[in-house]
Design a protein around this motif. Structure first.
Motif, PDB file in Angstrom:
ATOM      1  N   VAL A 169      14.437  27.480  -4.093  1.00  0.00           N
ATOM      2  CA  VAL A 169      13.637  28.660  -3.744  1.00  0.00           C
ATOM      3  C   VAL A 169      13.962  29.014  -2.300  1.00  0.00           C
ATOM      4  O   VAL A 169      13.519  28.346  -1.365  1.00  0.00           O
ATOM      5  N   ARG A 170      14.774  30.064  -2.095  1.00  0.00           N
ATOM      6  CA  ARG A 170      15.234  30.447  -0.749  1.00  0.00           C
ATOM      7  C   ARG A 170      14.314  31.512  -0.144  1.00  0.00           C
ATOM      8  O   ARG A 170      13.911  32.438  -0.834  1.00  0.00           O
ATOM      9  N   PHE A 171      14.061  31.366   1.171  1.00  0.00           N
ATOM     10  CA  PHE A 171      13.141  32.314   1.818  1.00  0.00           C
ATOM     11  C   PHE A 171      13.631  32.855   3.156  1.00  0.00           C
ATOM     12  O   PHE A 171      13.047  33.808   3.682  1.00  0.00           O
ATOM     13  N   ALA A 172      14.676  32.311   3.756  1.00  0.00           N
ATOM     14  CA  ALA A 172      15.127  32.819   5.063  1.00  0.00           C
ATOM     15  C   ALA A 172      16.586  32.471   5.308  1.00  0.00           C
ATOM     16  O   ALA A 172      17.114  31.503   4.756  1.00  0.00           O
ATOM     17  N   GLN A 173      17.221  33.298   6.172  1.00  0.00           N
ATOM     18  CA  GLN A 173      18.567  33.024   6.677  1.00  0.00           C
ATOM     19  C   GLN A 173      18.525  33.271   8.173  1.00  0.00           C
ATOM     20  O   GLN A 173      18.073  34.333   8.616  1.00  0.00           O
ATOM     21  N   GLN A 174      18.982  32.275   8.939  1.00  0.00           N
ATOM     22  CA  GLN A 174      18.997  32.413  10.393  1.00  0.00           C
ATOM     23  C   GLN A 174      20.255  31.763  10.935  1.00  0.00           C
ATOM     24  O   GLN A 174      20.534  30.598  10.623  1.00  0.00           O
ATOM     25  N   ASN A 175      21.015  32.501  11.726  1.00  0.00           N
ATOM     26  CA  ASN A 175      22.225  31.971  12.361  1.00  0.00           C
ATOM     27  C   ASN A 175      23.156  31.284  11.366  1.00  0.00           C
ATOM     28  O   ASN A 175      23.694  30.212  11.631  1.00  0.00           O
ATOM     29  N   GLY A 176      23.327  31.877  10.208  1.00  0.00           N
ATOM     30  CA  GLY A 176      24.234  31.338   9.199  1.00  0.00           C
ATOM     31  C   GLY A 176      23.675  30.190   8.369  1.00  0.00           C
ATOM     32  O   GLY A 176      24.376  29.625   7.538  1.00  0.00           O
ATOM     33  N   VAL A 177      22.412  29.821   8.593  1.00  0.00           N
ATOM     34  CA  VAL A 177      21.786  28.742   7.828  1.00  0.00           C
ATOM     35  C   VAL A 177      20.795  29.347   6.848  1.00  0.00           C
ATOM     36  O   VAL A 177      19.966  30.182   7.214  1.00  0.00           O
ATOM     37  N   VAL A 178      20.878  28.916   5.587  1.00  0.00           N
ATOM     38  CA  VAL A 178      19.955  29.371   4.552  1.00  0.00           C
ATOM     39  C   VAL A 178      18.839  28.343   4.435  1.00  0.00           C
ATOM     40  O   VAL A 178      19.093  27.140   4.338  1.00  0.00           O
ATOM     41  N   PHE A 179      17.595  28.820   4.442  1.00  0.00           N
ATOM     42  CA  PHE A 179      16.433  27.943   4.327  1.00  0.00           C
ATOM     43  C   PHE A 179      15.772  28.117   2.972  1.00  0.00           C
ATOM     44  O   PHE A 179      15.565  29.241   2.509  1.00  0.00           O
ATOM     45  N   GLY A 180      15.472  26.991   2.363  1.00  0.00           N
ATOM     46  CA  GLY A 180      14.801  27.034   1.075  1.00  0.00           C
ATOM     47  C   GLY A 180      14.337  25.660   0.658  1.00  0.00           C
ATOM     48  O   GLY A 180      14.694  24.646   1.254  1.00  0.00           O
ATOM     49  N   PHE A 181      13.520  25.641  -0.379  1.00  0.00           N
ATOM     50  CA  PHE A 181      12.997  24.400  -0.947  1.00  0.00           C
ATOM     51  C   PHE A 181      13.852  24.016  -2.147  1.00  0.00           C
ATOM     52  O   PHE A 181      14.331  24.880  -2.878  1.00  0.00           O
ATOM     53  N   SER A 182      14.021  22.725  -2.363  1.00  0.00           N
ATOM     54  CA  SER A 182      14.761  22.241  -3.523  1.00  0.00           C
ATOM     55  C   SER A 182      14.419  20.787  -3.770  1.00  0.00           C
ATOM     56  O   SER A 182      13.789  20.138  -2.940  1.00  0.00           O
ATOM     57  N   ALA A 183      14.850  20.295  -4.926  1.00  0.00           N
ATOM     58  CA  ALA A 183      14.681  18.882  -5.266  1.00  0.00           C
ATOM     59  C   ALA A 183      15.997  18.364  -5.798  1.00  0.00           C
ATOM     60  O   ALA A 183      16.679  19.061  -6.566  1.00  0.00           O
ATOM     61  N   ALA A 184      16.379  17.168  -5.391  1.00  0.00           N
ATOM     62  CA  ALA A 184      17.593  16.551  -5.924  1.00  0.00           C
ATOM     63  C   ALA A 184      17.313  16.084  -7.345  1.00  0.00           C
ATOM     64  O   ALA A 184      16.249  15.543  -7.636  1.00  0.00           O
ATOM     65  N   VAL A 185      18.256  16.321  -8.238  1.00  0.00           N
ATOM     66  CA  VAL A 185      18.101  15.914  -9.631  1.00  0.00           C
ATOM     67  C   VAL A 185      17.903  14.406  -9.738  1.00  0.00           C
ATOM     68  O   VAL A 185      17.154  13.925 -10.592  1.00  0.00           O
ATOM     69  N   ASP A 186      18.526  13.643  -8.831  1.00  0.00           N
ATOM     70  CA  ASP A 186      18.356  12.181  -8.864  1.00  0.00           C
ATOM     71  C   ASP A 186      17.071  11.728  -8.169  1.00  0.00           C
ATOM     72  O   ASP A 186      16.785  10.547  -8.076  1.00  0.00           O
TER      73      ASP A 186
END
Length: 190
Positions: free
Chosen positions: A134-151
């Motif tokens: 779930v992505r919510f922001a981009q700043q200075n070439g970095v994308v910010f978002g929430f995620s979970a590793a499948v493992d």
């Protein structure tokens, strides 16, 4: 059948019932002394999979929803405590869930954003298979978002790589995914 057989049978039956009740009472005492996860965590996993599983002698401290988190339906992320709150003002209590997360190597600037992109599964910048992005922001070439590793892993981000992925455990990732469609507000606080 003689009276001795009846008395012996009744005595054995009574002993069996008393033993069963004692066994159940002992188990109830063990369960009563154990820390119970709250609906707001399910910390690592639950909940947060980002923190250690609580022990019976330690109660995890759940940070209070910051007063500066705005209003309305929103996801709140604290860069200071690395905690997430899912807030729905139509519910009672308004905080539907809260849990610890593991930040990327770069943090988003405090402010108000909106979810702009979602991906069910992909590969993270660390090479792990991730889900519920779930992505919510981009700043200075970095994308910010929430995620979970499948493992289910929530490793500390490599400080040499500029990553904005905020990792949760799989159950918490599912909560964010279900709660935050495109357009929902994400408030980042200090």
């Amino acid at each position: 059948m003689g009276p001795g057989v009846v008395v012996t049978g009744l005595t054995l039956g009574a002993l069996a019932v008393v033993s069963l009740l004692a066994f159940q009472a002992n188990g109830a005492q063990d369960r009563a002394g154990a820390t119970r996860p709250s609906a707001s965590t399910t910390a690592p996993s639950s909940a947060p999979s980002a923190s250690a599983t609580p022990t019976a002698s330690a109660t995890p401290t759940v940070p209070t929803l910051p007063a500066s988190s705005g209003s309305g339906l929103r996801v709140v992320y604290s860069v200071g405590s690395h905690y997430v709150w899912l807030v729905d003002p139509k519910k009672n209590p308004q905080v539907v869930a809260s849990f610890a997360v593991t930040p990327g190597s770069v943090e988003p600037t405090p402010g108000s954003y909106s979810v702009y992109s979602r991906t069910p599964t992909t590969t993270g910048t660390d090479g792990r298979q991730i889900e519920h992005v779930v992505r919510f922001a981009q700043q200075n070439g970095v994308v910010f978002g929430f995620s979970a590793a499948v493992d289910g892993a929530t490793p500390t981000a490599d400080p040499k790589a500029k990553t904005g992925g905020i990792r949760s455990g799989r159950p918490e990732g599912q909560l964010i995914w279900d709660f935050a469609p495109n357009g929902i507000k994400v408030v980042v606080v200090a």
